[in-house]
Design a protein around this motif. Structure first.
Motif, PDB file in Angstrom:
ATOM      1  N   THR A  18     -11.315  54.642  49.150  1.00 12.54           N
ATOM      2  CA  THR A  18     -12.103  53.695  48.351  1.00 12.54           C
ATOM      3  C   THR A  18     -11.916  52.265  48.830  1.00 12.54           C
ATOM      4  O   THR A  18     -12.811  51.438  48.700  1.00 12.54           O
ATOM      5  N   ALA A  19     -10.754  51.985  49.403  1.00 10.75           N
ATOM      6  CA  ALA A  19     -10.480  50.675  50.020  1.00 10.75           C
ATOM      7  C   ALA A  19      -9.745  50.937  51.339  1.00 10.75           C
ATOM      8  O   ALA A  19      -8.913  51.844  51.406  1.00 10.75           O
ATOM      9  N   PRO A  20     -10.045  50.183  52.388  1.00  9.86           N
ATOM     10  CA  PRO A  20      -9.386  50.414  53.673  1.00  9.86           C
ATOM     11  C   PRO A  20      -7.876  50.260  53.574  1.00  9.86           C
ATOM     12  O   PRO A  20      -7.374  49.405  52.848  1.00  9.86           O
ATOM     13  N   ARG A  21      -7.165  51.103  54.302  1.00  5.41           N
ATOM     14  CA  ARG A  21      -5.701  51.052  54.324  1.00  5.41           C
ATOM     15  C   ARG A  21      -5.149  50.609  55.675  1.00  5.41           C
ATOM     16  O   ARG A  21      -4.061  50.068  55.750  1.00  5.41           O
ATOM     17  N   HIS A  22      -5.900  50.920  56.736  1.00  6.73           N
ATOM     18  CA  HIS A  22      -5.397  50.679  58.078  1.00  6.73           C
ATOM     19  C   HIS A  22      -6.417  49.923  58.918  1.00  6.73           C
ATOM     20  O   HIS A  22      -7.521  49.624  58.466  1.00  6.73           O
ATOM     21  N   ARG A  23      -6.070  49.661  60.155  1.00  6.14           N
ATOM     22  CA  ARG A  23      -6.810  48.760  61.035  1.00  6.14           C
ATOM     23  C   ARG A  23      -8.302  49.046  61.157  1.00  6.14           C
ATOM     24  O   ARG A  23      -9.103  48.147  61.070  1.00  6.14           O
ATOM     25  N   PHE A  24      -8.705  50.275  61.405  1.00  4.44           N
ATOM     26  CA  PHE A  24     -10.122  50.586  61.598  1.00  4.44           C
ATOM     27  C   PHE A  24     -10.698  51.434  60.463  1.00  4.44           C
ATOM     28  O   PHE A  24     -11.732  52.079  60.632  1.00  4.44           O
ATOM     29  N   ASP A  25     -10.069  51.437  59.310  1.00  6.39           N
ATOM     30  CA  ASP A  25     -10.643  52.126  58.146  1.00  6.39           C
ATOM     31  C   ASP A  25     -11.879  51.363  57.698  1.00  6.39           C
ATOM     32  O   ASP A  25     -11.827  50.143  57.519  1.00  6.39           O
ATOM     33  N   PRO A  26     -13.005  52.071  57.511  1.00  9.98           N
ATOM     34  CA  PRO A  26     -14.242  51.374  57.154  1.00  9.98           C
ATOM     35  C   PRO A  26     -14.223  50.865  55.713  1.00  9.98           C
ATOM     36  O   PRO A  26     -13.829  51.595  54.806  1.00  9.98           O
ATOM     37  N   PRO A  27     -14.680  49.629  55.496  1.00 10.11           N
ATOM     38  CA  PRO A  27     -14.742  49.098  54.129  1.00 10.11           C
ATOM     39  C   PRO A  27     -15.686  49.896  53.231  1.00 10.11           C
ATOM     40  O   PRO A  27     -15.502  49.949  52.028  1.00 10.11           O
ATOM     41  N   SER A  28     -16.693  50.541  53.833  1.00 15.05           N
ATOM     42  CA  SER A  28     -17.674  51.303  53.051  1.00 15.05           C
ATOM     43  C   SER A  28     -17.071  52.556  52.437  1.00 15.05           C
ATOM     44  O   SER A  28     -17.581  53.066  51.439  1.00 15.05           O
ATOM     45  N   GLY A  29     -16.015  53.105  53.037  1.00 15.09           N
ATOM     46  CA  GLY A  29     -15.422  54.348  52.562  1.00 15.09           C
ATOM     47  C   GLY A  29     -16.274  55.574  52.851  1.00 15.09           C
ATOM     48  O   GLY A  29     -16.007  56.654  52.334  1.00 15.09           O
ATOM     49  N   ARG A  30     -17.312  55.430  53.688  1.00 17.39           N
ATOM     50  CA  ARG A  30     -18.229  56.543  53.960  1.00 17.39           C
ATOM     51  C   ARG A  30     -17.602  57.660  54.777  1.00 17.39           C
ATOM     52  O   ARG A  30     -18.103  58.784  54.769  1.00 17.39           O
ATOM     53  N   PHE A  31     -16.532  57.370  55.507  1.00 21.49           N
ATOM     54  CA  PHE A  31     -15.913  58.376  56.355  1.00 21.49           C
ATOM     55  C   PHE A  31     -14.442  58.027  56.534  1.00 21.49           C
ATOM     56  O   PHE A  31     -14.004  56.930  56.222  1.00 21.49           O
ATOM     57  N   ARG A  32     -13.693  58.980  57.024  1.00 19.12           N
ATOM     58  CA  ARG A  32     -12.254  58.823  57.224  1.00 19.12           C
ATOM     59  C   ARG A  32     -11.964  58.606  58.696  1.00 19.12           C
ATOM     60  O   ARG A  32     -12.571  59.233  59.555  1.00 19.12           O
ATOM     61  N   VAL A  33     -11.019  57.749  58.974  1.00 20.15           N
ATOM     62  CA  VAL A  33     -10.547  57.510  60.331  1.00 20.15           C
ATOM     63  C   VAL A  33      -9.092  57.963  60.393  1.00 20.15           C
ATOM     64  O   VAL A  33      -8.311  57.711  59.480  1.00 20.15           O
ATOM     65  N   ARG A  34      -8.756  58.651  61.468  1.00 17.24           N
ATOM     66  CA  ARG A  34      -7.371  59.011  61.750  1.00 17.24           C
ATOM     67  C   ARG A  34      -6.991  58.367  63.079  1.00 17.24           C
ATOM     68  O   ARG A  34      -7.856  57.992  63.856  1.00 17.24           O
ATOM     69  N   TYR A  35      -5.703  58.258  63.315  1.00 17.86           N
ATOM     70  CA  TYR A  35      -5.206  57.511  64.456  1.00 17.86           C
ATOM     71  C   TYR A  35      -4.286  58.380  65.306  1.00 17.86           C
ATOM     72  O   TYR A  35      -3.552  59.216  64.778  1.00 17.86           O
ATOM     73  N   ALA A  36      -4.317  58.162  66.617  1.00 15.76           N
ATOM     74  CA  ALA A  36      -3.436  58.857  67.546  1.00 15.76           C
ATOM     75  C   ALA A  36      -3.083  57.885  68.666  1.00 15.76           C
ATOM     76  O   ALA A  36      -3.764  56.878  68.863  1.00 15.76           O
ATOM     77  N   ALA A  37      -2.021  58.199  69.405  1.00 17.66           N
ATOM     78  CA  ALA A  37      -1.593  57.370  70.539  1.00 17.66           C
ATOM     79  C   ALA A  37      -1.549  58.233  71.794  1.00 17.66           C
ATOM     80  O   ALA A  37      -1.411  59.451  71.715  1.00 17.66           O
ATOM     81  N   ASN A  38      -1.646  57.586  72.950  1.00 21.03           N
ATOM     82  CA  ASN A  38      -1.653  58.336  74.204  1.00 21.03           C
ATOM     83  C   ASN A  38      -0.254  58.697  74.692  1.00 21.03           C
ATOM     84  O   ASN A  38      -0.090  59.199  75.797  1.00 21.03           O
ATOM     85  N   ASP A  39       0.737  58.475  73.862  1.00 17.83           N
ATOM     86  CA  ASP A  39       2.120  58.773  74.202  1.00 17.83           C
ATOM     87  C   ASP A  39       2.855  59.115  72.905  1.00 17.83           C
ATOM     88  O   ASP A  39       2.679  58.417  71.899  1.00 17.83           O
ATOM     89  N   PRO A  40       3.667  60.175  72.886  1.00 18.16           N
ATOM     90  CA  PRO A  40       4.332  60.531  71.628  1.00 18.16           C
ATOM     91  C   PRO A  40       5.314  59.463  71.150  1.00 18.16           C
ATOM     92  O   PRO A  40       5.489  59.285  69.946  1.00 18.16           O
ATOM     93  N   VAL A  41       5.933  58.734  72.077  1.00 22.48           N
ATOM     94  CA  VAL A  41       6.838  57.647  71.669  1.00 22.48           C
ATOM     95  C   VAL A  41       6.032  56.543  70.983  1.00 22.48           C
ATOM     96  O   VAL A  41       6.453  56.009  69.949  1.00 22.48           O
ATOM     97  N   ALA A  42       4.877  56.197  71.537  1.00 21.81           N
ATOM     98  CA  ALA A  42       4.029  55.175  70.903  1.00 21.81           C
ATOM     99  C   ALA A  42       3.578  55.636  69.519  1.00 21.81           C
ATOM    100  O   ALA A  42       3.534  54.837  68.577  1.00 21.81           O
ATOM    101  N   ALA A  43       3.265  56.911  69.368  1.00 19.87           N
ATOM    102  CA  ALA A  43       2.878  57.431  68.043  1.00 19.87           C
ATOM    103  C   ALA A  43       4.040  57.272  67.062  1.00 19.87           C
ATOM    104  O   ALA A  43       3.838  56.880  65.904  1.00 19.87           O
ATOM    105  N   ALA A  44       5.258  57.551  67.529  1.00 21.13           N
ATOM    106  CA  ALA A  44       6.435  57.401  66.662  1.00 21.13           C
ATOM    107  C   ALA A  44       6.684  55.934  66.323  1.00 21.13           C
ATOM    108  O   ALA A  44       7.011  55.598  65.175  1.00 21.13           O
TER     109      ALA A  44
END
Length: 188
Positions: A27-53
């Motif tokens: 209903t409200a964005p929580r993270h960097r690229f979460d859409p203000p509209s709330g129409r869809f969900r964004v999930r995040y991943a990193a190209n390295d497991p250490v960066a993800a951690a």
């Protein structure tokens, strides 16, 4: 704007197994690229497991309650919109600050305009690509050489695998030995 093929493995730490991921927007964005509209969900991943951690645990402390987090490997996404390429930043009228998406000190009473622009960009890309947005690739905050990806349900992966974080022994040893993380010793 130019999409670029991205053929590599991406890593995500998630509370839920990938088979049970939901894609309802917030209903409200929580993270960097979460859409203000709330129409869809964004999930995040990193190209390295250490960066993800490092993104998931900025304090570099992993407590016992993280034992059941899923370390998810995502293989071979489709082409993506790279916010690390100058040609795309120029076309969007943005500069490199979109990669961090945050001011060091938000404006009093005004929030963070950089974060707002990043979130609005997600809605714009969703509209420009007719509700099937490409993933957004950007520089991580914690590891400048690494890249992160913001993706939606429309991102098709060739293969997805996951296991519990406490069972990812090689990664945990690397986090402790080379990156200064505190990890429950019983996991090693």
């Amino acid at each position: 704007m130019r999409l670029t093929a991205t053929s590599q493995t991406w890593w995500r730490l998630d509370a839920d197994p990938h088979e049970t991921w939901t894609w309802d927007g917030f209903t409200a964005p929580r993270h960097r690229f979460d859409p203000p509209s709330g129409r869809f969900r964004v999930r995040y991943a990193a190209n390295d497991p250490v960066a993800a951690a490092r993104e998931r645990f900025p304090s570099r402390r992993i407590g016992p309650n993280a034992a059941t987090l899923q370390l998810v490997q995502l293989h071979g996404p489709p082409s993506a919109l790279h916010l690390t390429h100058q040609i795309n930043l120029d076309a969007l009228g943005l500069d490199d600050r979109v990669n961090t998406g945050r001011l060091d000190h938000p404006l009093p009473g005004g929030g963070d305009p950089l974060l707002a622009v990043s979130q609005q960009l997600s809605d714009a890309v969703y509209d420009w690509w007719d509700h099937s947005p490409p993933p957004l690739i950007y520089r991580t905050r914690s590891t400048p050489a690494a890249r992160s990806m913001a993706f939606s349900q429309t991102c098709t992966w060739h293969q997805v695998r996951s296991r519990q974080l406490r069972d990812a022994t090689a990664l945990l040893v690397e986090l402790v030995a080379f990156h200064g993380f505190d990890v429950p010793t019983a996991w090693l």
